[in-house]
Design an enzyme around this catalytic site. Structure first.
Site, short mmCIF file in Angstrom:
data_model
loop_
_atom_site.label_atom_id
_atom_site.label_comp_id
_atom_site.label_asym_id
_atom_site.label_seq_id
_atom_site.Cartn_x
_atom_site.Cartn_y
_atom_site.Cartn_z
N GLY A 20 0.82 -1.21 0.00
CA GLY A 20 0.00 0.00 0.00
C GLY A 20 0.86 1.27 0.00
O GLY A 20 2.09 1.21 -0.11
N TYR A 21 0.18 2.38 0.14
CA TYR A 21 0.85 3.69 0.04
C TYR A 21 1.94 3.85 1.12
O TYR A 21 3.13 3.98 0.80
CB TYR A 21 -0.22 4.79 0.14
N ASP A 68 -4.90 -12.57 2.81
CA ASP A 68 -5.74 -11.68 3.60
C ASP A 68 -5.39 -11.90 5.08
O ASP A 68 -5.33 -13.05 5.53
CB ASP A 68 -7.22 -12.04 3.34
N SER A 134 -4.21 6.17 13.98
CA SER A 134 -4.55 7.42 13.30
C SER A 134 -4.92 8.49 14.32
O SER A 134 -5.50 8.18 15.38
CB SER A 134 -5.75 7.15 12.39
N TYR A 158 -14.48 4.36 11.15
CA TYR A 158 -13.06 4.10 10.93
C TYR A 158 -12.26 4.35 12.22
O TYR A 158 -11.45 3.52 12.65
CB TYR A 158 -12.54 4.97 9.78
N LYS A 162 -9.96 1.75 14.62
CA LYS A 162 -8.54 1.96 14.96
C LYS A 162 -8.36 1.98 16.48
O LYS A 162 -7.40 1.42 17.01
CB LYS A 162 -8.04 3.29 14.36
N ASN A 188 -1.63 13.57 8.78
CA ASN A 188 -2.07 13.43 7.38
C ASN A 188 -0.91 13.06 6.47
O ASN A 188 -0.15 13.95 6.04
CB ASN A 188 -2.73 14.73 6.91
N ASN A 208 -9.05 12.24 -0.37
CA ASN A 208 -8.13 13.11 0.35
C ASN A 208 -7.68 14.29 -0.50
O ASN A 208 -7.66 14.22 -1.72
CB ASN A 208 -6.91 12.33 0.84
N LEU A 209 -7.30 15.34 0.20
CA LEU A 209 -6.97 16.60 -0.48
C LEU A 209 -5.82 16.48 -1.48
O LEU A 209 -5.96 16.84 -2.65
CB LEU A 209 -6.63 17.66 0.58
N ARG A 301 -17.64 19.55 4.41
CA ARG A 301 -17.87 18.10 4.32
C ARG A 301 -18.31 17.61 5.71
O ARG A 301 -17.66 17.95 6.71
CB ARG A 301 -16.58 17.41 3.88
N GLY A 303 -18.73 15.93 9.08
CA GLY A 303 -17.80 15.22 9.97
C GLY A 303 -16.41 15.82 10.01
O GLY A 303 -15.59 15.42 10.83
P1 NAD Z 1 -3.45 1.62 1.62
O1 NAD Z 1 -4.86 1.22 1.34
O2 NAD Z 1 -2.65 2.19 0.53
O3 NAD Z 1 -2.64 0.37 2.22
C1 NAD Z 1 -3.27 -0.66 2.93
C2 NAD Z 1 -2.79 -1.95 2.34
O4 NAD Z 1 -3.40 -3.02 3.06
C3 NAD Z 1 -3.15 -2.13 0.87
O5 NAD Z 1 -2.02 -2.57 0.16
C4 NAD Z 1 -4.24 -3.19 0.87
O6 NAD Z 1 -4.23 -3.99 -0.30
C5 NAD Z 1 -3.89 -3.97 2.12
N1 NAD Z 1 -5.03 -4.63 2.77
C6 NAD Z 1 -6.25 -4.12 3.05
N2 NAD Z 1 -7.01 -5.04 3.64
C7 NAD Z 1 -6.25 -6.16 3.75
C8 NAD Z 1 -6.48 -7.44 4.29
N3 NAD Z 1 -7.67 -7.78 4.81
N4 NAD Z 1 -5.48 -8.33 4.27
C9 NAD Z 1 -4.28 -8.03 3.72
N5 NAD Z 1 -4.02 -6.83 3.17
C10 NAD Z 1 -4.99 -5.91 3.20
O7 NAD Z 1 -3.49 2.59 2.88
P2 NAD Z 1 -2.32 3.46 3.52
O8 NAD Z 1 -2.66 4.88 3.32
O9 NAD Z 1 -1.01 2.97 3.11
O10 NAD Z 1 -2.58 3.14 5.05
C11 NAD Z 1 -1.86 2.14 5.75
C12 NAD Z 1 -2.37 2.07 7.17
O11 NAD Z 1 -2.22 3.34 7.79
C13 NAD Z 1 -3.85 1.71 7.28
O12 NAD Z 1 -4.02 0.83 8.37
C14 NAD Z 1 -4.52 3.03 7.55
O13 NAD Z 1 -5.71 2.88 8.30
C15 NAD Z 1 -3.46 3.74 8.36
N6 NAD Z 1 -3.56 5.21 8.28
C16 NAD Z 1 -3.57 5.81 7.04
C17 NAD Z 1 -3.73 7.19 6.96
C18 NAD Z 1 -3.79 7.86 5.60
O14 NAD Z 1 -4.29 8.98 5.54
N7 NAD Z 1 -3.30 7.28 4.53
C19 NAD Z 1 -3.83 7.96 8.12
C20 NAD Z 1 -3.78 7.31 9.36
C21 NAD Z 1 -3.65 5.93 9.43
N1 UDP Z 2 -10.53 18.82 1.53
C1 UDP Z 2 -11.07 19.64 0.56
N2 UDP Z 2 -11.40 19.08 -0.65
C2 UDP Z 2 -11.21 17.76 -0.94
C3 UDP Z 2 -10.63 16.94 0.06
C4 UDP Z 2 -10.32 17.50 1.29
O1 UDP Z 2 -11.28 20.83 0.78
O2 UDP Z 2 -11.53 17.32 -2.06
C5 UDP Z 2 -10.15 19.39 2.84
C6 UDP Z 2 -10.84 18.77 4.04
O3 UDP Z 2 -12.07 19.42 4.29
C7 UDP Z 2 -9.81 18.97 5.15
C8 UDP Z 2 -8.46 18.89 4.41
O4 UDP Z 2 -8.77 19.15 3.03
O5 UDP Z 2 -9.92 20.26 5.70
C9 UDP Z 2 -7.79 17.53 4.51
O6 UDP Z 2 -8.72 16.53 4.11
P1 UDP Z 2 -8.30 15.02 3.92
O7 UDP Z 2 -9.52 14.26 3.49
O8 UDP Z 2 -7.10 14.95 3.05
O9 UDP Z 2 -7.85 14.57 5.37
P2 UDP Z 2 -8.70 14.46 6.74
O10 UDP Z 2 -9.97 15.20 6.58
O11 UDP Z 2 -8.91 13.00 6.90
O12 UDP Z 2 -7.84 15.06 7.76
#
Ligand code: NAD
Ligand code: UDP
Length: 347
Positions: A20-21, A68, A134, A158, A162, A188, A208-209, A301, A303
């Site tokens: 993943g990312y 999985d 998170s 969500y 967590k 973020n 996401n933004l 938006r 929430g």
């Molecule tokens: P992502 O979706 O890119 O990565 C998650 C990975 O997990 C993916 O590769 C997906 O294929 C895999 N996955 C999902 N469900 C699975 C399962 N049941 N079994 C095996 N693999 C599975 O997301 P990310 O942005 O890289 O986030 C990674 C972690 O960080 C997540 O747990 C997410 O909740 C947490 N997180 C992300 C953010 C964010 O904004 N990106 C912020 C806070 C926390």
């Molecule tokens: N946001 C926005 N337009 C979009 C997506 C997000 O204005 O298309 C704003 C959102 O309201 C927040 C900030 O950008 O103030 C970050 O949003 P994001 O969804 O990236 O993260 P989170 O809300 O989960 O912190």
């Protein structure tokens, strides 16, 4: 700063969600530090192309299992074969909006997936885990910046999943006093690897933004909707703590080293401590890309919180970690990724 985290000890690290990312960027840094890694990913939200790119960047092709995390038998088999010393648990579902539409999937993957993972770790005596939590677990701020002692009251499904997973992990730790759990509460995550070869590749319109802004810049989308310009913030738009994904990845190396040093559960905010508004991010991205970012102001938006950011001082004091990359580097790397890969990992 990297050298102070590296304890000279190479570990065998099983990385769930490593395609993943955030997981892929962390794998790059783990490999750069000489750790041995094994990725477990269902690829439900990742492309297999990520693995080729990892090999391109690091010259190492990691072991990968398409599994999985909820599949107990397969998780037991992978653990028995690989015998990790530590696990980093990224696998999960992460879309706040979707989590209220399909809550049971979110509890199943994020909570039950964590339970099955711990069972599989226990079966092979693996005692160290770093978990992707998170800032969403905090909910409405009682004060800012959030520190780790801020009460947790998530306001969406969500966030509940967590917070529950954190609880599962710390209860497991208490029952296994030799074990170590590190909970990282990300703010973020944004940006991409400096090579522009890996980055964030959301399926469909980004929630996401930053990925949305990047897709507007590259011409994939017409305009951004700015969700509200009447918040009580300096320019009226929402304020967040944007953390470069490479800085975030490096925090996991610090967390692993910390987990190896002792036992117990420890929680860290992983953010920069600075808040930026939506308009500030748009302007910074416009500068980095040389492109105008078309936007219109839309209603708030549901929430969304007006503003939040981290107190990251505990991570600095205990892990020796602090974010090194600012907004310019975030926007430059996002642009490098998006302009070189306008359709993400898809051909
Ligand atoms: P992502 O979706 O890119 O990565 C998650 C990975 O997990 C993916 O590769 C997906 O294929 C895999 N996955 C999902 N469900 C699975 C399962 N049941 N079994 C095996 N693999 C599975 O997301 P990310 O942005 O890289 O986030 C990674 C972690 O960080 C997540 O747990 C997410 O909740 C947490 N997180 C992300 C953010 C964010 O904004 N990106 C912020 C806070 C926390
Ligand atoms: N946001 C926005 N337009 C979009 C997506 C997000 O204005 O298309 C704003 C959102 O309201 C927040 C900030 O950008 O103030 C970050 O949003 P994001 O969804 O990236 O993260 P989170 O809300 O989960 O912190």
């Amino acid at each position: 700063m990297r050298s102070i985290w590296y304890m000279g000890e190479k570990m065998r690290v099983l990385v769930t969600g490593g395609a993943g990312y955030i997981g892929s960027h962390t794998c790059v840094e783990l490999l750069a530090e000489g750790h041995d890694i094994c990725i477990v990913d269902s690829f439900c939200n990742a492309s297999p192309e990520v693995i080729n790119r990892l090999e391109e960047i690091t010259a190492v092709r990691p072991e990968v299992h398409r599994v999985d995390v909820r599949d107990r038998a397969k998780m037991m088999a992978v653990m028995a074969r690989y015998k990790p010393e530590a696990v980093i648990h990224f696998a999960g579902l992460k879309a706040v909006g979707e989590s209220s539409q399909i809550p049971l999937n979110y509890y199943d993957v994020n909570v039950q997936g964590t339970v099955v993972l711990l069972e599989a770790m226990q079966a092979v005596g693996c005692q160290h885990i770093v978990f992707s939590s998170s800032a969403t677990v905090y909910g409405t701020p009682h004060y800012l910046p959030y520190d780790e002692a801020h009460p947790c009251a998530p306001s969406n499904v969500y966030g509940h999943t967590k917070h529950m997973a954190e609880q599962v992990l710390s209860d497991w730790q208490r029952a296994n006093p030799e074990s170590a759990v590190v909970l990282l509460r990300y703010f973020n995550p944004v940006g991409a690897h400096s090579s522009g070869r890996i980055g964030e590749d959301p399926e469909g319109p980004p929630n996401n933004l930053m990925p949305f802004v990047a897709q507007v810049a590259v011409g994939q989308r017409e305009r951004l909707a700015v969700f509200g310009d009447d918040y009580d913030t300096p320019d009226g738009t929402g304020v967040r703590d944007y953390i470069h994904v490479t800085d975030l990845a490096l925090a996991h190396l610090g967390a692993l080293a910390h987990a190896k040093k002792g036992s117990g559960t420890d929680t860290f905010n992983i953010g920069t401590g600075a808040g930026y508004s939506v308009l500030e991010m748009i302007h910074a991205f416009s500068k980095a890309s040389g492109r105008e970012i078309a936007y219109t102001v839309a209603p708030r938006r549901e929430g969304d919180l007006p503003s939040y950011y981290a107190d990251p001082s505990k991570a600095r004091a205990v892990l020796g970690w602090a974010a090194q990359r600012g907004i310019a580097e975030i926007c430059d790397s996002t642009w490098a990724w998006q302009s070189q890969n306008p359709t993400g990992y898809k051909p």
